[in-house]
Design a protein around this motif. Structure first.
Motif, mmCIF file in Angstrom:
data_model
loop_
_atom_site.group_PDB
_atom_site.id
_atom_site.type_symbol
_atom_site.label_atom_id
_atom_site.label_comp_id
_atom_site.label_asym_id
_atom_site.label_seq_id
_atom_site.Cartn_x
_atom_site.Cartn_y
_atom_site.Cartn_z
ATOM 1 N N ASN A 36 0.817 -1.206 0.000
ATOM 2 C CA ASN A 36 0.000 0.000 0.000
ATOM 3 C C ASN A 36 0.855 1.262 0.000
ATOM 4 O OD1 ASN A 36 -2.376 -1.442 -0.028
ATOM 5 N ND2 ASN A 36 -2.594 -1.440 2.184
ATOM 6 N N ASN A 37 2.062 1.209 0.553
ATOM 7 C CA ASN A 37 2.942 2.365 0.587
ATOM 8 C C ASN A 37 3.680 2.576 -0.736
ATOM 9 O OD1 ASN A 37 2.269 3.013 3.195
ATOM 10 N ND2 ASN A 37 3.953 1.866 4.098
ATOM 11 N N GLN A 38 3.648 1.600 -1.606
ATOM 12 C CA GLN A 38 4.318 1.719 -2.893
ATOM 13 C C GLN A 38 3.474 2.597 -3.815
ATOM 14 O OE1 GLN A 38 5.769 -2.843 -2.720
ATOM 15 N NE2 GLN A 38 5.327 -2.112 -4.717
ATOM 16 N N SER A 39 4.108 3.626 -4.372
ATOM 17 C CA SER A 39 3.383 4.478 -5.300
ATOM 18 C C SER A 39 3.750 4.155 -6.753
ATOM 19 C CB SER A 39 3.674 5.953 -5.007
ATOM 20 O OG SER A 39 5.058 6.218 -5.152
ATOM 21 N N ARG A 40 4.669 3.202 -6.953
ATOM 22 C CA ARG A 40 5.087 2.831 -8.294
ATOM 23 C C ARG A 40 5.115 1.310 -8.390
ATOM 24 N NH1 ARG A 40 7.617 5.381 -12.512
ATOM 25 N NH2 ARG A 40 7.847 7.265 -11.275
ATOM 26 N N ASP A 41 4.751 0.799 -9.552
ATOM 27 C CA ASP A 41 4.758 -0.630 -9.822
ATOM 28 C C ASP A 41 6.194 -1.166 -9.819
ATOM 29 O OD1 ASP A 41 3.253 -3.034 -10.893
ATOM 30 O OD2 ASP A 41 4.749 -2.734 -12.453
ATOM 31 N N VAL A 42 6.414 -2.282 -9.161
ATOM 32 C CA VAL A 42 7.744 -2.898 -9.081
ATOM 33 C C VAL A 42 8.236 -3.288 -10.466
ATOM 34 C CG1 VAL A 42 9.052 -4.839 -8.133
ATOM 35 C CG2 VAL A 42 7.355 -3.688 -6.728
ATOM 36 N N PHE A 43 7.349 -3.807 -11.304
ATOM 37 C CA PHE A 43 7.743 -4.210 -12.654
ATOM 38 C C PHE A 43 8.237 -3.000 -13.454
ATOM 39 C CE2 PHE A 43 5.030 -7.635 -11.290
ATOM 40 C CZ PHE A 43 5.627 -8.764 -11.832
ATOM 41 N N ASP A 44 7.548 -1.883 -13.304
ATOM 42 C CA ASP A 44 7.951 -0.649 -13.972
ATOM 43 C C ASP A 44 9.330 -0.201 -13.467
ATOM 44 O OD1 ASP A 44 7.649 1.778 -15.536
ATOM 45 O OD2 ASP A 44 7.165 2.796 -13.662
ATOM 46 N N ALA A 45 9.527 -0.303 -12.175
ATOM 47 C CA ALA A 45 10.789 0.155 -11.582
ATOM 48 C C ALA A 45 11.986 -0.660 -12.073
ATOM 49 C CB ALA A 45 10.704 0.098 -10.058
ATOM 50 N N VAL A 46 11.812 -1.952 -12.254
ATOM 51 C CA VAL A 46 12.953 -2.792 -12.668
ATOM 52 C C VAL A 46 13.061 -2.920 -14.189
ATOM 53 C CG1 VAL A 46 12.931 -4.103 -10.514
ATOM 54 C CG2 VAL A 46 11.734 -5.007 -12.511
ATOM 55 N N ALA A 47 12.184 -2.257 -14.917
ATOM 56 C CA ALA A 47 12.215 -2.354 -16.379
ATOM 57 C C ALA A 47 13.451 -1.686 -16.983
ATOM 58 C CB ALA A 47 10.948 -1.735 -16.975
ATOM 59 N N ASP A 48 14.011 -0.722 -16.297
ATOM 60 C CA ASP A 48 15.144 0.033 -16.824
ATOM 61 C C ASP A 48 16.473 -0.629 -16.425
ATOM 62 O OD1 ASP A 48 17.294 2.316 -16.277
ATOM 63 O OD2 ASP A 48 15.940 2.978 -17.865
ATOM 64 N N PRO A 49 17.404 -0.813 -17.372
ATOM 65 C CA PRO A 49 18.693 -1.457 -17.057
ATOM 66 C C PRO A 49 19.512 -0.711 -16.005
ATOM 67 C CG PRO A 49 18.508 -1.049 -19.434
ATOM 68 C CD PRO A 49 17.278 -0.494 -18.790
ATOM 69 N N ALA A 102 14.659 -5.730 -0.623
ATOM 70 C CA ALA A 102 14.359 -6.700 -1.681
ATOM 71 C C ALA A 102 12.957 -7.296 -1.601
ATOM 72 C CB ALA A 102 15.400 -7.821 -1.659
ATOM 73 N N SER A 103 12.245 -7.104 -0.511
ATOM 74 C CA SER A 103 10.942 -7.781 -0.361
ATOM 75 C C SER A 103 9.954 -7.500 -1.502
ATOM 76 C CB SER A 103 10.327 -7.506 0.998
ATOM 77 O OG SER A 103 10.091 -6.150 1.190
ATOM 78 N N PRO A 104 9.885 -6.292 -2.087
ATOM 79 C CA PRO A 104 8.957 -6.106 -3.210
ATOM 80 C C PRO A 104 9.313 -6.948 -4.450
ATOM 81 C CG PRO A 104 9.496 -3.991 -2.254
ATOM 82 C CD PRO A 104 10.424 -5.002 -1.635
ATOM 83 N N LEU A 105 10.553 -7.421 -4.532
ATOM 84 C CA LEU A 105 10.943 -8.271 -5.658
ATOM 85 C C LEU A 105 10.225 -9.615 -5.623
ATOM 86 C CD1 LEU A 105 14.768 -7.529 -5.825
ATOM 87 C CD2 LEU A 105 13.008 -6.768 -7.439
ATOM 88 N N ARG A 106 9.651 -9.957 -4.469
ATOM 89 C CA ARG A 106 8.894 -11.208 -4.345
ATOM 90 C C ARG A 106 7.739 -11.239 -5.347
ATOM 91 N NH1 ARG A 106 7.635 -11.305 1.329
ATOM 92 N NH2 ARG A 106 9.826 -11.091 1.716
ATOM 93 N N GLU A 107 7.162 -10.082 -5.612
ATOM 94 C CA GLU A 107 6.063 -10.005 -6.590
ATOM 95 C C GLU A 107 6.527 -10.482 -7.963
ATOM 96 O OE1 GLU A 107 3.048 -6.669 -8.524
ATOM 97 O OE2 GLU A 107 4.302 -6.101 -6.835
ATOM 98 N N ILE A 108 7.731 -10.087 -8.351
ATOM 99 C CA ILE A 108 8.285 -10.510 -9.640
ATOM 100 C C ILE A 108 8.618 -11.996 -9.599
ATOM 101 C CG2 ILE A 108 10.251 -10.241 -11.211
ATOM 102 C CD1 ILE A 108 10.233 -7.240 -10.379
#
Length: 115
Positions: free
Chosen positions: A10-23, A82-88
């Protein structure tokens, strides 16, 4: 999903997938994973871009909950969360099972055709 994961999501304002999309952001995650925490100037030294550009990438990672920061005097130090990486990981695991099952079925069909 436990209470802490739900609160963190709930505290995340940006999608994790979007955040890791950039090299560049993936490289920042990699650098932070290899250290307890790093100051901005050490992170910036690893890239062919200025401090402002690196800061923008770190802000995106912070918005996704992947990076935490703290002030130490005039310096800002960053560390990986690293915990939000669990979603990926969960998403990849689902499709890994999906492809394994489909490849098994394909293999069975090919064996039946050979008979």
């Amino acid at each position: 999903m436990n209470e802490n994961e739900n609160k963190n999501k709930n505290n995340q304002s940006r999608d994790v997938f979007d955040a890791v999309a950039d090299p560049t952001r993936r490289r920042l995650i990699e650098l932070l994973a290899g250290a307890e925490e790093l100051p901005l100037h050490e992170l910036t030294a690893q890239f062919q871009m200025g401090r402002t550009a690196v800061s923008k990438h770190l802000t995106i990672l912070k918005e996704a909950g992947l990076v935490l920061d703290r002030k130490v005097g005039r310096e800002t130090r960053f560390r990986l969360n690293a915990s939000p990486l669990r979603e990926i990981q969960d998403w990849v695991a689902f499709y890994s099972k999906f492809w394994s099952a489909n490849l098994l079925r394909l293999n069975q069909l090919l064996e039946e055709e050979e008979e």
